[in-house]
Design an enzyme around this catalytic site. Structure first.
Site, PDB file in Angstrom:
ATOM      1  N   CYS A   1      -4.878 -27.119  13.740  1.00  0.00           N
ATOM      2  CA  CYS A   1      -6.016 -28.029  13.942  1.00  0.00           C
ATOM      3  C   CYS A   1      -5.612 -29.498  13.792  1.00  0.00           C
ATOM      4  O   CYS A   1      -6.204 -30.364  14.429  1.00  0.00           O
ATOM      5  CB  CYS A   1      -7.155 -27.681  12.985  1.00  0.00           C
ATOM      6  SG  CYS A   1      -7.994 -26.152  13.490  1.00  0.00           S
TER       7      CYS A   1
ATOM      8  N   CYS B   1      -5.483 -27.186   8.963  1.00  0.00           N
ATOM      9  CA  CYS B   1      -4.263 -26.389   9.166  1.00  0.00           C
ATOM     10  C   CYS B   1      -3.356 -27.077  10.179  1.00  0.00           C
ATOM     11  O   CYS B   1      -3.775 -27.984  10.890  1.00  0.00           O
ATOM     12  CB  CYS B   1      -4.604 -24.965   9.600  1.00  0.00           C
ATOM     13  SG  CYS B   1      -4.981 -24.762  11.351  1.00  0.00           S
TER      14      CYS B   1
ATOM     15  N   ASP C   1       0.865  -1.174   0.000  1.00  0.00           N
ATOM     16  CA  ASP C   1       0.000   0.000   0.000  1.00  0.00           C
ATOM     17  C   ASP C   1       0.903   1.225   0.000  1.00  0.00           C
ATOM     18  O   ASP C   1       2.116   1.131   0.173  1.00  0.00           O
ATOM     19  CB  ASP C   1      -0.991  -0.028   1.155  1.00  0.00           C
ATOM     20  CG  ASP C   1      -0.329  -0.102   2.495  1.00  0.00           C
ATOM     21  OD1 ASP C   1       0.886   0.119   2.560  1.00  0.00           O
ATOM     22  OD2 ASP C   1      -1.022  -0.393   3.484  1.00  0.00           O
TER      23      ASP C   1
ATOM     24  N   HIS D   1      -4.025 -20.684  12.242  1.00  0.00           N
ATOM     25  CA  HIS D   1      -5.420 -21.102  12.037  1.00  0.00           C
ATOM     26  C   HIS D   1      -6.251 -20.018  11.365  1.00  0.00           C
ATOM     27  O   HIS D   1      -6.959 -20.281  10.388  1.00  0.00           O
ATOM     28  CB  HIS D   1      -6.084 -21.516  13.354  1.00  0.00           C
ATOM     29  CG  HIS D   1      -7.547 -21.765  13.147  1.00  0.00           C
ATOM     30  ND1 HIS D   1      -8.024 -22.927  12.568  1.00  0.00           N
ATOM     31  CD2 HIS D   1      -8.641 -20.976  13.325  1.00  0.00           C
ATOM     32  CE1 HIS D   1      -9.331 -22.846  12.431  1.00  0.00           C
ATOM     33  NE2 HIS D   1      -9.729 -21.672  12.882  1.00  0.00           N
TER      34      HIS D   1
ATOM     35  N   CYS E   1     -11.102 -28.207   9.688  1.00  0.00           N
ATOM     36  CA  CYS E   1      -9.937 -27.441   9.235  1.00  0.00           C
ATOM     37  C   CYS E   1      -8.707 -28.341   9.228  1.00  0.00           C
ATOM     38  O   CYS E   1      -8.493 -29.114  10.158  1.00  0.00           O
ATOM     39  CB  CYS E   1      -9.724 -26.252  10.168  1.00  0.00           C
ATOM     40  SG  CYS E   1      -8.248 -25.285   9.787  1.00  0.00           S
TER      41      CYS E   1
END
Lengths: 383, 383
Positions: free
Chosen positions: B315, B312, B93, B341, B310
């Site tokens: 998890c 990930c 940005d 997560h 999930c």
């Protein structure tokens, strides 16, 4: 009985290599054990610890885990290994040291120690039996006995009484261990702790008493608490002679890289210390050429890795300049990357030591390393 | 010219899937971009970001990187990709937003903005040209123009003047971009930013002016700054109609999962927000069934993963009870595991959205998801 195979003893010193067999895997000795006080080695995840750092065993803390999350939750989880998802061995200290150093109020009594939690001020009482039971709930592979860790300096009379107390408790610890069973189907082992402050006669007395109780291994406690380093080395050397060569020997809470090498030379097999993890979080990074104090301005534009001879995740991927930036910018990633490096260094140190011992070149190598490391190690800030 | 292939437009909405080709790899759209303000996505390492979270592009911040480590160091490193060792695309940005929100003193002038560093109080001046040059030093794949982000509420007259300023600067930005060259041998692209506060006529004016400058993509700025959510949706829907279908569209600083899905339905391709990372560090975890506020006592003994659907790293390996413990014990690992997560959730959200768009079932799925997610999402604390 814990299986400990002595592989080789250095022809020029008491340094030796061995293999310790636990239910969660084999540990090569001499070994350094990263400290995972609250069920996590601060700032690194379990896969890094295993794959990047090559930790073979970690330490966890009975006092801390007893207070939080508590034995009920640990038992519901099926023990600490499952709770934290760490499949390799865990050693738990007894919590005695933390009772003395952390809790607000403590009363040493004949049968145990009363203390208040440093978290919420609640009152608790640790006895040898209680500590054994907590370690059954934790399910650690190696459980340390409850002892009294004497401070430094320590009057002879106090040290003598304390050594007697630690011996009496050791008997109760061993009895409680034999009278209880593991909760999770894997065998646990128990180590005794030799105390005696800086007094050789007390160390001898303690060593003879503790080793007579036939523990699975023996720790030397009450050192690295402020006494001159040469006294520590002398006492370690003196004490290891009273421990059977067939048992693993653990020097508790030690230490700097040079302390570890000198301990190995005096017959020690196991070490633990917060030094690599705590220093990492304070931006002090270990290398064989001494400390890299990564906050220093000269690292701002240094695009080399922390240590070009290191193959840890941090050194393979990031520059000193990037680490410097992360610490300056107070980024969480700084803590992780520094911890990975420092623990990798400590695990490399003991791995290299094992190789040198097996080749009977340990002493020369040790002296050379210590000379190199010590150049700027004395400038380190400990906090 | 940035290559953007539109793959499919939903038969029931303006939602579309596409592929954006940059020098550092292809980005599937709609995409969520994790925020890596200071050259690190807070609390996760670059390998996690790539392998566990599947981030396709990350955001970095021109204002922050300009102040620290500074363009000189970034140039010595060979750009931000090399400095932080991130090989996939980076969007920067312009720093305009941070100048308004972070710096102590700022003066908006016709040709730029004067401000004081939030780090050391030093005085700086950003012009469109300067910001382009900083982004050349950073080497971002996509560079945003310097604009003025109007606050909410904003008087019509101020918004009108501001929209004009942003348009004037956009021309200077584009010119500076064309008059400068990449420093590291890879092509960079530039996006324009459409402003206009909550006023449709100003949004139309801005959109027409900015799109006439033929940027590589277009962002909608100045939303999610406090206006009612339904106004945001209405303005997004209104504004995307003025952007060629062949250009990528980026809704800056948005947002909650439901905002992202509603943005996608209105033709947005790219999103960024600190929501997943900041909430992770504050122990708020995202799932398709709403928030898991992991500090709550009911998770103390919950041995399920955060989200059983999930996959990930967090998890797959750790329970809610362990996460609860880590947060209570203030352990650094809590920040990493929660961030992994939450970012995985956001990346899964846009991946699922792409699949539903391609199957023309996006709208029904979106409505269902938003209903489920919203059950307890309103109880979230933002800080």
């Amino acid at each position: 009985m814990l299986k400990f195979n002595l592989l080789h003893t250095d022809t020029n010193s008491k340094a030796r290599t061995g293999r310790l067999e636990t239910a969660h895997g084999v540990i090569d000795t001499p070994i350094f054990m990263p400290v995972g006080t609250q069920g996590t080695v601060k700032a690194v995840a379990q896969d890094r610890l295993r794959d990047d750092i090559n930790a073979e065993i970690i330490l966890a803390n009975t006092y801390h885990l007893y207070l939080r999350p508590g034995t009920e939750i640990l038992e519901s989880a099926g023990g600490l290994h499952k709770f934290m998802n760490w499949k390799r061995p865990i050693l738990t200290d007894s919590g005695g040291y933390q009772v003395y150093s952390l809790s607000d109020l403590r009363k040493l009594k004949k049968d145990g120690v009363e203390f208040r939690s440093h978290i919420d001020g609640s009152k608790h009482f640790f006895t040898p039996e209680k500590v054994v039971n907590i370690q059954r709930s934790i399910g650690s592979d190696i459980a340390m006995v409850l002892d009294e860790c004497t401070p430094y300096p320590c009057e002879y009379d106090y040290a003598k009484k304390s050594t007697k107390l630690t011996s009496d408790w050791a008997e109760l610890n061993r009895k409680a261990f034999h009278n209880s069973k593991p909760l999770y189907g894997h065998e646990q082992f128990q180590f005794g702790i030799i105390q005696g402050s800086v007094y050789k006669d007390l160390r001898e007395l303690s060593a003879k008493k503790i080793t007579s109780l036939d523990f699975d291994g023996y720790a030397i406690g009450g050192l690295a608490v402020g006494e001159p380093t040469k006294d520590m080395y002398e006492l370690v050397n003196f004490t290891t002679d009273f421990i059977s060569e067939e048992k693993p020997r653990y020097l508790m809470g030690v230490g700097r890289p040079e302390n570890i090498l000198e301990g190995i030379a005096r017959g020690i097999d196991m070490f633990d210390c917060v030094m690599p993890t705590r220093n990492a979080r304070n931006a002090y990074l270990f290398t064989y050429n001494g400390f890299v104090t990564i906050r220093n301005a000269n690292y701002k534009t240094d695009f080399n890795p922390i240590d070009s001879a290191c193959d840890c995740y941090t050194c393979r991927n990031f520059s000193r300049a990037y680490l410097h930036h992360l610490f300056k910018a107070k980024e969480v990633l700084a803590l992780e990357l520094a911890t990975i490096h420092n623990l990798s260094f400590y695990l490399r140190l003991v791995r290299d030591a094992r190789e040198k011992i097996n080749g009977n070149t340990f002493i020369d190598w040790k002296n050379e390393i210590i000379k190199k490391i010590s150049i700027n190690i004395k400038n380190m800030t400990e906090d």
